[in-house]
Design a protein around this motif. Structure first.
Motif, PDB file in Angstrom:
ATOM      1  N   GLU A  47       1.086  -1.325  -0.114  1.00  0.00           N
ATOM      2  CA  GLU A  47       0.179  -0.065  -0.050  1.00  0.00           C
ATOM      3  C   GLU A  47       0.759   1.309   0.171  1.00  0.00           C
ATOM      4  O   GLU A  47       1.716   1.222   0.731  1.00  0.00           O
ATOM      5  CB  GLU A  47      -0.833   0.001   1.255  1.00  0.00           C
ATOM      6  N   ASN A  49       0.696   5.571   0.412  1.00  0.00           N
ATOM      7  CA  ASN A  49      -0.229   6.741   0.944  1.00  0.00           C
ATOM      8  C   ASN A  49       0.868   7.792   0.791  1.00  0.00           C
ATOM      9  O   ASN A  49       1.528   8.275   1.509  1.00  0.00           O
ATOM     10  CB  ASN A  49      -0.477   6.546   2.363  1.00  0.00           C
ATOM     11  N   ASP A 132       2.672  13.027  -8.995  1.00  0.00           N
ATOM     12  CA  ASP A 132       2.539  11.658  -8.631  1.00  0.00           C
ATOM     13  C   ASP A 132       3.685  10.876  -8.584  1.00  0.00           C
ATOM     14  O   ASP A 132       4.896  11.156  -9.013  1.00  0.00           O
ATOM     15  CB  ASP A 132       1.405  11.447  -9.706  1.00  0.00           C
ATOM     16  N   ASN A 148       0.961   2.536  -8.873  1.00  0.00           N
ATOM     17  CA  ASN A 148       0.926   3.971  -9.074  1.00  0.00           C
ATOM     18  C   ASN A 148       0.330   4.664  -8.098  1.00  0.00           C
ATOM     19  O   ASN A 148      -0.597   4.372  -7.445  1.00  0.00           O
ATOM     20  CB  ASN A 148      -0.103   4.205 -10.304  1.00  0.00           C
ATOM     21  N   MET A 149       0.843   5.980  -7.517  1.00  0.00           N
ATOM     22  CA  MET A 149       0.509   6.635  -6.666  1.00  0.00           C
ATOM     23  C   MET A 149      -0.854   7.476  -7.269  1.00  0.00           C
ATOM     24  O   MET A 149      -0.770   7.826  -8.285  1.00  0.00           O
ATOM     25  CB  MET A 149       1.446   7.542  -6.199  1.00  0.00           C
ATOM     26  N   ARG A 150      -1.580   8.061  -6.118  1.00  0.00           N
ATOM     27  CA  ARG A 150      -2.719   8.516  -6.275  1.00  0.00           C
ATOM     28  C   ARG A 150      -2.233  10.224  -6.717  1.00  0.00           C
ATOM     29  O   ARG A 150      -1.161  10.480  -5.736  1.00  0.00           O
ATOM     30  CB  ARG A 150      -3.810   8.480  -5.250  1.00  0.00           C
TER      31      ARG A 150
END
Length: 173
Positions: A47, A49, A132, A148-150
């Motif tokens: 994950e 964040n 990003d 991929n990051m938000r």
């Protein structure tokens, strides 16, 4: 006149590598790779964040990576993507991480491990821009994975100036 090509050695990645060097390289790679039996099913996920804030004149972009899998995430790295005409990379914390530009190597993440890094981006102009990136890692069997990051909005609002005396660039930081 071309230089003669070095004779090819069986199994060598590089034509000038000796057989002994090649064997040492294979042994080093085998010992560095995390080992998990091939029958282990991968459960869970990695994950990511990202968080962004304006801090002391910089856009502070913090990325937290958590290995929620039951196996190690090998050679984990974070690559940040941003508009270099608008934002300039000032520094990355913690300082002990290996970095090349915006690419930062976090290393191997054991199951349940969490690592955090912070990019300090220096705004060059007053505007907004998207930031990003991607987190890349390898599974124990060697398969590369990427998340991929938000995308986050980096917004820099400059103060309005009314006099020449107040319009000092030193006051911006």
């Amino acid at each position: 006149a071309q230089a003669p090509a070095a004779p090819a050695r069986a199994g060598a990645d590089v034509p000038w590598m000796t057989a002994a060097d090649y064997e040492r390289k294979k042994a080093r790679q085998a010992s560095a790779a995390p080992t998990v039996p091939a029958t282990t099913a991968v459960t869970g996920k990695v994950e990511v964040n990202p968080e962004s804030e304006f801090y002391q004149g910089f856009v502070r972009f913090t990325v937290t990576v958590t290995n929620g899998m039951n196996v190690p995430a090998g050679r984990t790295q974070v690559i940040l993507d941003y508009n270099e005409d608008i934002l300039r990379l000032q520094r990355i914390e913690p300082k002990n991480l290996r970095a090349a530009g915006s690419r930062v190597l976090l290393g191997d993440l054991k199951p349940g491990d969490t690592r955090q890094l912070t990019y300090y981006l220096d705004p060059q102009i007053c505007t907004e821009s998207l930031v990003d990136g991607v987190v890349q890692y390898k599974l124990p069997d060697g398969k590369p994975k990427a998340i991929n990051m938000r995308p986050m909005k980096a917004e820099v609002v400059c103060p309005l100036f009314f006099t020449k005396e107040v319009a000092s660039s030193a006051l911006l930081k």
